[in-house]
Design a protein around this motif. Structure first.
Motif, PDB file in Angstrom:
ATOM      1  N   ARG A  37       0.949  -1.192   0.285  1.00  0.00           N
ATOM      2  CA  ARG A  37       0.050  -0.222   0.371  1.00  0.00           C
ATOM      3  C   ARG A  37       1.066   1.490   0.285  1.00  0.00           C
ATOM      4  O   ARG A  37       1.964   1.001   0.461  1.00  0.00           O
ATOM      5  N   PHE A  38       0.270   2.425  -0.422  1.00  0.00           N
ATOM      6  CA  PHE A  38       1.284   3.505  -1.160  1.00  0.00           C
ATOM      7  C   PHE A  38       0.464   5.251  -0.626  1.00  0.00           C
ATOM      8  O   PHE A  38      -0.570   5.207  -0.446  1.00  0.00           O
ATOM      9  N   GLY A  39       0.822   5.883  -0.038  1.00  0.00           N
ATOM     10  CA  GLY A  39       0.107   6.757   0.217  1.00  0.00           C
ATOM     11  C   GLY A  39       0.558   8.295  -0.762  1.00  0.00           C
ATOM     12  O   GLY A  39      -0.403   8.578  -0.580  1.00  0.00           O
ATOM     13  N   LEU A  40       1.583   7.973  -1.707  1.00  0.00           N
ATOM     14  CA  LEU A  40       1.400   8.421  -3.149  1.00  0.00           C
ATOM     15  C   LEU A  40       2.095   7.158  -4.294  1.00  0.00           C
ATOM     16  O   LEU A  40       3.029   6.795  -4.168  1.00  0.00           O
ATOM     17  N   ILE A  41       0.789   7.141  -5.427  1.00  0.00           N
ATOM     18  CA  ILE A  41       1.129   6.331  -6.928  1.00  0.00           C
ATOM     19  C   ILE A  41       1.014   7.313  -7.873  1.00  0.00           C
ATOM     20  O   ILE A  41       0.323   8.710  -8.207  1.00  0.00           O
ATOM     21  N   LEU A  42       2.343   7.523  -8.574  1.00  0.00           N
ATOM     22  CA  LEU A  42       2.766   8.744  -9.510  1.00  0.00           C
ATOM     23  C   LEU A  42       2.521   8.224 -11.116  1.00  0.00           C
ATOM     24  O   LEU A  42       4.052   6.702 -11.314  1.00  0.00           O
ATOM     25  N   LEU A  43       2.352   8.354 -11.831  1.00  0.00           N
ATOM     26  CA  LEU A  43       2.242   7.561 -13.070  1.00  0.00           C
ATOM     27  C   LEU A  43       2.270   9.087 -13.852  1.00  0.00           C
ATOM     28  O   LEU A  43       2.265  10.205 -14.783  1.00  0.00           O
ATOM     29  N   THR A  44       3.985   9.493 -14.575  1.00  0.00           N
ATOM     30  CA  THR A  44       4.208  10.547 -15.202  1.00  0.00           C
ATOM     31  C   THR A  44       4.454   9.500 -16.903  1.00  0.00           C
ATOM     32  O   THR A  44       5.167   8.936 -17.372  1.00  0.00           O
ATOM     33  N   ALA A  45       3.273  10.293 -18.194  1.00  0.00           N
ATOM     34  CA  ALA A  45       3.607   9.996 -18.961  1.00  0.00           C
ATOM     35  C   ALA A  45       3.308   8.512 -19.536  1.00  0.00           C
ATOM     36  O   ALA A  45       3.434   7.731 -20.145  1.00  0.00           O
ATOM     37  N   VAL A  46       2.363   7.554 -18.365  1.00  0.00           N
ATOM     38  CA  VAL A  46       1.659   6.310 -18.546  1.00  0.00           C
ATOM     39  C   VAL A  46       0.833   5.991 -18.825  1.00  0.00           C
ATOM     40  O   VAL A  46       0.493   5.105 -19.875  1.00  0.00           O
ATOM     41  N   TRP A  47      -0.291   6.677 -18.627  1.00  0.00           N
ATOM     42  CA  TRP A  47      -1.878   6.635 -18.902  1.00  0.00           C
ATOM     43  C   TRP A  47      -2.329   6.113 -20.425  1.00  0.00           C
ATOM     44  O   TRP A  47      -3.350   6.038 -20.954  1.00  0.00           O
ATOM     45  N   MET A  48      -1.378   6.761 -21.161  1.00  0.00           N
ATOM     46  CA  MET A  48      -2.251   7.248 -22.567  1.00  0.00           C
ATOM     47  C   MET A  48      -1.985   6.280 -23.699  1.00  0.00           C
ATOM     48  O   MET A  48      -2.541   5.948 -24.434  1.00  0.00           O
ATOM     49  N   HIS A  49      -0.754   5.204 -22.188  1.00  0.00           N
ATOM     50  CA  HIS A  49      -0.203   4.088 -23.369  1.00  0.00           C
ATOM     51  C   HIS A  49      -1.519   2.735 -23.465  1.00  0.00           C
ATOM     52  O   HIS A  49      -1.549   1.892 -23.870  1.00  0.00           O
ATOM     53  N   LEU A  50      -2.525   3.266 -22.533  1.00  0.00           N
ATOM     54  CA  LEU A  50      -3.667   2.252 -22.029  1.00  0.00           C
ATOM     55  C   LEU A  50      -4.663   2.197 -22.821  1.00  0.00           C
ATOM     56  O   LEU A  50      -4.583   3.572 -23.079  1.00  0.00           O
ATOM     57  N   ASP A  51      -4.714   1.346 -23.297  1.00  0.00           N
ATOM     58  CA  ASP A  51      -6.581   1.449 -24.066  1.00  0.00           C
ATOM     59  C   ASP A  51      -7.941   0.818 -23.495  1.00  0.00           C
ATOM     60  O   ASP A  51      -7.218   0.949 -21.542  1.00  0.00           O
ATOM     61  N   GLU A  52      -8.514   1.793 -23.508  1.00  0.00           N
ATOM     62  CA  GLU A  52     -10.048   1.767 -22.619  1.00  0.00           C
ATOM     63  C   GLU A  52      -9.826   0.835 -21.322  1.00  0.00           C
ATOM     64  O   GLU A  52     -10.936   1.471 -20.465  1.00  0.00           O
ATOM     65  N   GLY A  53     -10.635  -0.845 -21.740  1.00  0.00           N
ATOM     66  CA  GLY A  53     -10.248  -1.102 -20.952  1.00  0.00           C
ATOM     67  C   GLY A  53      -9.007  -1.007 -19.664  1.00  0.00           C
ATOM     68  O   GLY A  53      -9.642  -2.046 -19.088  1.00  0.00           O
ATOM     69  N   GLU A  54      -8.319  -1.720 -20.676  1.00  0.00           N
ATOM     70  CA  GLU A  54      -7.100  -1.071 -19.947  1.00  0.00           C
ATOM     71  C   GLU A  54      -6.688  -0.253 -18.532  1.00  0.00           C
ATOM     72  O   GLU A  54      -6.441  -0.657 -17.363  1.00  0.00           O
ATOM     73  N   ARG A  55      -7.496   0.879 -19.053  1.00  0.00           N
ATOM     74  CA  ARG A  55      -7.291   1.907 -18.226  1.00  0.00           C
ATOM     75  C   ARG A  55      -8.280   1.817 -16.947  1.00  0.00           C
ATOM     76  O   ARG A  55      -8.714   2.209 -15.901  1.00  0.00           O
ATOM     77  N   ALA A  56      -9.902   1.113 -17.522  1.00  0.00           N
ATOM     78  CA  ALA A  56     -10.373   1.148 -16.378  1.00  0.00           C
ATOM     79  C   ALA A  56     -10.204   0.005 -15.379  1.00  0.00           C
ATOM     80  O   ALA A  56     -10.544   0.591 -13.930  1.00  0.00           O
ATOM     81  N   ALA A  57      -9.443  -0.732 -16.064  1.00  0.00           N
ATOM     82  CA  ALA A  57      -8.778  -1.814 -14.924  1.00  0.00           C
ATOM     83  C   ALA A  57      -7.585  -1.235 -13.720  1.00  0.00           C
ATOM     84  O   ALA A  57      -7.519  -1.179 -13.373  1.00  0.00           O
ATOM     85  N   SER A  58      -6.987  -0.351 -14.652  1.00  0.00           N
ATOM     86  CA  SER A  58      -5.467   0.017 -14.239  1.00  0.00           C
ATOM     87  C   SER A  58      -6.077   1.117 -12.996  1.00  0.00           C
ATOM     88  O   SER A  58      -5.158   0.876 -11.489  1.00  0.00           O
ATOM     89  N   MET A  59      -7.147   1.827 -13.450  1.00  0.00           N
ATOM     90  CA  MET A  59      -8.403   2.863 -12.379  1.00  0.00           C
ATOM     91  C   MET A  59      -7.770   2.180 -10.765  1.00  0.00           C
ATOM     92  O   MET A  59      -8.101   2.704  -9.693  1.00  0.00           O
ATOM     93  N   ALA A  60      -8.997   1.001 -11.571  1.00  0.00           N
ATOM     94  CA  ALA A  60      -9.327  -0.043  -9.689  1.00  0.00           C
ATOM     95  C   ALA A  60      -7.861  -0.293  -9.081  1.00  0.00           C
ATOM     96  O   ALA A  60      -8.187  -0.572  -7.914  1.00  0.00           O
ATOM     97  N   ARG A  61      -6.870  -0.715 -10.006  1.00  0.00           N
ATOM     98  CA  ARG A  61      -6.214  -1.252  -9.284  1.00  0.00           C
ATOM     99  C   ARG A  61      -5.453  -0.634  -8.440  1.00  0.00           C
ATOM    100  O   ARG A  61      -4.790  -0.538  -7.153  1.00  0.00           O
TER     101      ARG A  61
END
Length: 205
Positions: free
Chosen positions: A111-135
Motif C-alpha cells: 500500500r502506498f501514500g502516493l502513486i505517481l504515473l508520469t506519461a503512462v496513462w495514454m499508453h493504455l487502451d480503454e479496458g486497460e485504463r478501467a482496470a488500472s484505475m481500480a487497481r
C-alpha cells in the motif's frame, strides 16, 4: 495486456521503449523533477512515506522522491530502462521491480501514500485504463493520492498511445472512489512541437 511478471511477455503499452532506452534516458534526465512536475509539486507529501512510481523509466522521479526521504518502489516493465535507471541512480535506495499496469501483480500486498504515473496513462487502451484505475485505488493507503500526467499531441513512430481526455480520466477515477484534487494544463517541458500535457491529482478515501 500481459504483465511481464505474470505472462512472460512485454506489455504492448511499452512498444518502442526498449530499443531507445539509452536515448530516452538522456531525454528524461535532461529535465528536472521539479520542472516536469511543477503543476503538482504541492500534492506530494512532505512527510516521508511509501511511494510507487509506475512506469518509472530512467528513475528521475523515483530518485528525486527518494532524496526527499520517501521509500520508493519504481515499477518499470522495460528491462532496458530498468538497467539504465539502476545504473545512473545507484545508491539512492530505490526498490526496482519488473511490473506493469493494469495488474501490478508483484505489488499485491503493498500500500502506498502516493502513486505517481508520469506519461503512462495514454499508453493504455480503454479496458486497460478501467482496470488500472481500480487497481491504483486498491493500492492506496487511506487518504493516499494518485498523481498522473496525460500527453496530448502527435504519437512518436513505433509507440502505442491513445487519445485520452482529462474528463474521461476524472470520471473513471470517481467511479473508483478517487476525488479530483487538482487539474492543470501546460506546454511540453521538452519543447516538442504540438505536445501538451494535463496533470491530474486524486485523493483516495
Amino acid at each position: 495486456m500481459d504483465d511481464r511478471v505474470s505472462g512472460g511477455r512485454v506489455p504492448a503499452s511499452t512498444a518502442g521503449y526498449a530499443e531507445a532506452a539509452e536515448e530516452l534516458a538522456v531525454q528524461y534526465e535532461g529535465v528536472t523533477f521539479e520542472e516536469v512536475h511543477r503543476e503538482v509539486l504541492h500534492l506530494f507529501p512532505d512527510r516521508p512515506g511509501a511511494v510507487l512510481d509506475v512506469g518509472a523509466g530512467s528513475g528521475r522521479d523515483a530518485a528525486a522522491l527518494a532524496a526527499r526521504g520517501h521509500r520508493v518502489v519504481a515499477a518499470e516493465p522495460t528491462a532496458e530502462l530498468r538497467a539504465v535507471g539502476t545504473r545512473i541512480h545507484a545508491g539512492r535506495g530505490i526498490e526496482w521491480v519488473d511490473d506493469a499496469l493494469p495488474g501490478l501483480p508483484g505489488l499485491e500486498a503493498r500500500r502506498f501514500g502516493l502513486i505517481l504515473l508520469t506519461a503512462v496513462w495514454m499508453h493504455l487502451d480503454e479496458g486497460e485504463r478501467a482496470a488500472s484505475m481500480a487497481r491504483l485505488a486498491g493500492l492506496l493507503e487511506g487518504g493516499g493520492r494518485v498523481v498522473l500526467s496525460l500527453r496530448h499531441g502527435p504519437v512518436p513512430a513505433g509507440r502505442r498511445m491513445f487519445a485520452v481526455t482529462a474528463q474521461e480520466t476524472v470520471d473513471l477515477a470517481r467511479t473508483c472512489g478517487l476525488d479530483l484534487l487538482h487539474r492543470a494544463e501546460r506546454e511540453d517541458p521538452h519543447g516538442r512541437p504540438g505536445v501538451s500535457w494535463t496533470y491530474l491529482g486524486f485523493a483516495g478515501p
